[in-house]
Design an enzyme around this catalytic site. Structure first.
Site, short mmCIF file in Angstrom:
data_model
loop_
_atom_site.label_atom_id
_atom_site.label_comp_id
_atom_site.label_asym_id
_atom_site.label_seq_id
_atom_site.Cartn_x
_atom_site.Cartn_y
_atom_site.Cartn_z
N ALA A 125 0.84 -1.20 0.00
CA ALA A 125 0.00 0.00 0.00
C ALA A 125 0.87 1.25 0.00
CB ALA A 125 -0.91 0.00 1.22
N GLU B 191 20.88 -24.63 -15.59
CA GLU B 191 19.84 -23.64 -15.29
C GLU B 191 18.46 -24.20 -15.61
OE1 GLU B 191 20.55 -20.32 -17.85
OE2 GLU B 191 22.61 -20.06 -17.16
N LYS C 167 15.05 -24.42 -17.36
CA LYS C 167 14.61 -23.86 -18.64
C LYS C 167 13.17 -23.41 -18.49
CE LYS C 167 14.49 -24.82 -23.59
NZ LYS C 167 13.11 -24.42 -23.86
N ASP D 192 9.57 -21.85 -19.35
CA ASP D 192 8.69 -21.97 -20.50
C ASP D 192 7.92 -20.67 -20.66
OD1 ASP D 192 7.53 -23.12 -22.61
OD2 ASP D 192 6.15 -24.39 -21.47
N ARG E 275 12.14 -12.28 -29.31
CA ARG E 275 13.13 -13.03 -30.09
C ARG E 275 12.77 -13.04 -31.58
NH1 ARG E 275 13.24 -18.68 -31.35
NH2 ARG E 275 15.34 -19.29 -31.96
N TYR F 135 19.11 -14.77 -18.33
CA TYR F 135 20.01 -15.92 -18.40
C TYR F 135 21.22 -15.75 -19.32
CZ TYR F 135 16.97 -16.90 -22.40
OH TYR F 135 16.24 -16.80 -23.54
N LYS G 174 25.08 -25.39 -19.95
CA LYS G 174 25.94 -24.51 -20.76
C LYS G 174 27.40 -24.68 -20.36
CE LYS G 174 22.29 -21.02 -20.88
NZ LYS G 174 21.82 -19.71 -20.44
N LYS H 281 15.45 -31.86 -21.84
CA LYS H 281 14.01 -31.66 -21.69
C LYS H 281 13.41 -32.66 -20.69
CE LYS H 281 11.86 -29.17 -24.03
NZ LYS H 281 11.58 -28.72 -25.40
N CYS I 129 -30.59 -29.76 -12.79
CA CYS I 129 -29.37 -29.69 -11.99
C CYS I 129 -29.12 -31.04 -11.32
CB CYS I 129 -29.52 -28.60 -10.93
SG CYS I 129 -28.19 -28.62 -9.72
N CYS J 217 -29.69 -30.35 -7.27
CA CYS J 217 -30.97 -29.98 -6.65
C CYS J 217 -32.16 -30.26 -7.55
CB CYS J 217 -30.95 -28.52 -6.22
SG CYS J 217 -31.03 -27.39 -7.63
N CYS K 30 -27.72 -23.61 -13.19
CA CYS K 30 -28.81 -23.93 -12.28
C CYS K 30 -29.16 -22.61 -11.60
CB CYS K 30 -28.32 -24.96 -11.26
SG CYS K 30 -29.24 -24.96 -9.73
N CYS L 64 -29.48 -24.13 -4.06
CA CYS L 64 -28.94 -25.44 -4.46
C CYS L 64 -27.71 -25.72 -3.59
CB CYS L 64 -28.56 -25.39 -5.94
SG CYS L 64 -27.50 -26.73 -6.48
#
Ligand code: IVH
Length: 675
Positions: free
Chosen positions: A38, A118, A120, A122, A141, A233, A297, A321, A415, A418, A433, A438
């Site tokens: 805050a 390191e 990898k 995603d 890239r 990296y 690496k 991988k 439903c 119920c 529903c 319910c």
């Protein structure tokens, strides 16, 4: 900066920028904040106000750019001075040993080579350019040779430094092209998708798509609202940094203020790198973001240069991988779940299958259209995918495995819980529903009410809530505050101790910010974000309960759908009754009345010394706005002395009289309207 602007204003702007840079770095890079969120937001708002009033003071590295810049017509294309290559993949230990052999052969050595391992990530690869310590540009890239210029979008990512740190004795390099991966963490992804569902927008399929989509926004103000993060990296061109190894590079980058993944191991043998891979694949589920493997690496930059690259990828690195997070299994049945707002969601019950270390027995099918589109039938063999913490999904049906015995699934007309008739609203893909009593809806509403972003009641978990509703001990979330130890301790898997713990947790949840309170009510289309906006705008429950759709629609970030939903929620007698019960049972909305009486109401302050961000007048104005009073000298009636740098004799007097001595930050905390 411009002339003829009050030097005090220039000073405030400079101070605020420095403070925001420093606190942003502590929070987003070091994960070690010194001030509350805050307080950070308050400083940001103040800086935005000053920069708006004095446009001459704007600057390309102001932290205010973190909230986004005006939209672009299109992205420009920029060339990477050194191509951003791809990585070769390995899928087994044998592939990795072969890579190590290739490296040794090329370097004509039998000595052990040292590597860096390191995670990898995603996400989306980007390159950022810094000149003399300032962020100049950022690009995707693209095809490896040139990408899109997304500087304004990247500036909104709080962990991206706008100016570099020089505190650790590092000089600013005159040029630094730095590369990294932008991603969205598991938690951020979940919140983002919850919010989109609240707003009737289609959810993102996975965190990677969400990150890519967020960076592709021409309006960076939208990007600013997305929980994007980054790990760096590697580097492209660089001047003035004396580096010998990849490990050193990461160390230097970290010292310059860049966020580096803490799970990196440097200067290790190939065997140790493989151990790291095992360890990482086991811990993968525990990481707060998705990874799809480990990059190995060659550590020495000299060796990297000797090894060079093919047109596609460097010869000094390989991506080991992880096993795919997809498996085939059978759909045993399709069941229908009823959600908090009555939506019917079909869920596939699967023959249990291990995917990436987790047993999967269910997959969501979203809605009827989705089942038709994928043509999923009961008895089908399907490909199931698990991405991060997302509920597993059916990717496709393996139709070649069909025997003819599969059954087509139809959504029910009533439903399943119920039995009241279900409806499909116009423009909606889902069935609902409509019976608010319910039991399925009641359970989900109470679960939501007790959940983390809402009342956050420890111990009041899903199973317990289900039991309580089934036994007619809870009819609405207001009943939570009527629970007694005797009732709880006689339930399954409960004793006096756990019952008492839960009651304590319920008690502890009662002081709550207005934003969380509103979110907890589970008003349709009012997720965490909208609830926050409403809390900040209305300040008091009573005011919000009596607002009109027009008033609501006038608020930025609130559209007609939200406005209608909020008004109709509070117009419903049953909801008004339940909200009233929550309050009479002791829930206390924090900050209520801040605008009137003030959090500092009746308190007497004295100021001394130079405060880090506020001028005397600003501090006085704020204290008075919050209901406090500022006097010139310390007496027995003084409640707080706010002391800055080089305080005067007031400090001694305050000490002598035993007056509370606080700094600016504590003052701000006292005033925080944290709803
Ligand atoms: S190094 C020339 N390190 O993987 C080598 N890449 O498949 C460049 N990635 O485009 C990549 N984490 O987006 C490297 N620790 C890491 C990485 C990483 C994720 C991505 C990156 C790259 C892709 C290559």
């Amino acid at each position: 900066m411009q002339k003829n602007i009050d030097p005090e204003v220039i000073k405030s702007v400079t101070r605020l920028r420095e403070a925001l840079h420093r606190h942003g770095y502590r929070y987003y890079v070091l994960d070690d904040p010194e001030i509350s969120d805050a307080e950070y937001d308050r400083m940001m708002q103040e800086l935005i106000r000053l920069e708006t009033n004095y446009p001459g003071l704007s600057s390309p590295d102001s932290p205010t750019l973190r909230v986004g810049a005006p939209p672009l017509d299109k992205f420009e294309t920029v060339a990477h001075s050194i191509p951003m290559l791809s990585l070769d993949n390995g899928f087994s230990d044998a592939d990795i040993f072969e890579f190590d052999l290739r490296v040794k052969r090329s370097l004509d050595t039998d000595d052990a080579i040292l590597y860096t391992a390191e995670p990898k990530l995603d996400g989306v690869a980007v390159e950022l350019v810094y000149e003399n310590g300032r962020l100049i540009s950022a690009s995707t890239r693209g095809d490896g040779f040139s990408g899109e210029l997304i500087t304004s979008n990247v500036r909104t990512i709080r962990s991206v430094p706008m100016v570099l740190e020089t505190g650790k004795g590092r000089k600013n390099p005159s040029l630094l092209e730095i590369r990294g991966e932008i991603f969205i963490g598991k938690e951020g992804f979940k919140r983002l998708n919850d919010r989109r569902l609240d707003q009737n927008l289609p959810p993102f399929a996975n965190p990677r798509n969400a990150a890519a989509g967020s960076l592709r926004q021409l309006d960076s103000r939208i990007t600013a609202e997305r929980p994007l993060e980054i790990f760096f990296y590697g580097i492209g061109r660089v001047a003035d940094l004396d580096l010998e190894s990849h490990g050193d590079t990461l160390q230097a980058l970290q010292e310059l203020g860049f966020r580096i993944n803490p799970n990196i191991r440097s200067k290790i043998t190939i065997e140790a790198a493989i151990d790291c891979y095992r360890d990482l694949s086991e811990r993968r589920n525990l990481l707060p973001y998705d990874i799809d493997g480990m990059v190995i690496k060659v550590d020495s930059l000299g060796f990297q240069r000797l090894l060079g690259a093919t047109s596609r990828s460097p010869r000094w690195a390989i991506a080991y991988k992880f096993k795919a997070l997809q498996e085939t299994t059978r759909v045993i049945d399709i069941a229908v779940q009823v959600g908090r707002t009555g939506t019917l969601t079909p869920v596939a019950h699967l023959s249990p299958v291990r995917i990436g270390g987790v047993t999967v027995g269910r997959a969501t099918l979203h809605n009827e259209d989705e089942i038709r589109r994928k043509d999923v039938r009961i008895g089908d063999t399907v490909l199931v995918q698990r991405a991060g913490d997302v509920i597993p999904e059916i990717v496709k049906v393996i139709t070649s495995k069909r025997t003819g015995a599969e059954k087509i699934f139809k959504m029910p007309l009533n439903c399943p819980v119920c039995n009241s008739p279900v409806v499909r609203a116009r423009d909606e893909a889902v069935l609902r529903c409509l019976d608010v009593s319910c039991p399925a809806q009641i359970k989900q509403r109470i679960k939501h009410f007790a959940s983390k972003g809402a009342f956050d009641i420890d111990g009041l978990g899903d199973k317990l809530i289900e039991q309580l509703v089934d036994k007619d001990l809870l009819f609405s979330y207001a009943d939570i505050f009527r629970l007694k130890e005797d009732t709880l301790k006689n339930l399954e898997r409960m004793g006096s101790k756990s019952a008492a713990n839960i009651l304590n947790a319920i008690e502890a949840s009662k002081p709550i910010t207005f934003g969380r309170f509103l979110y907890a009510l589970g008003i349709r289309h009012a997720g965490e974000h909208v609830a926050g906006i409403l809390a900040r705008t209305f300040g008091r429950l009573e005011v919000l309960m009596n607002t009109t759709p027009d008033e609501l629609e006038a608020i930025e970030g609130v559209g007609p759908v939200v406005a209608e939903s909020v008004v109709s929620f509070f117009a419903t007698a049953e909801n008004r009754k339940i909200v009233g019960e929550i309050i009479t049972r002791g829930v206390q909305i924090l900050g209520e009345g801040v605008q009137g009486a003030g959090t500092l109401s009746g308190k007497v302050f004295v100021l001394t010394g130079t405060l880090p961000t506020l001028t005397r007048d600003e501090a006085k104005e704020r204290i008075e706005k919050a209901g406090g009073r500022v006097t010139g000298s310390v007496s027995r009636n003084t409640d707080y002395l706010v002391a800055g740098a080089s305080p005067g004799s007031k400090l001694e007097r305050a000490e002598a009289l035993g007056v509370d001595i606080i700094d600016e930050e504590t003052l701000m905390r006292l005033m925080i309207e944290d709803r």
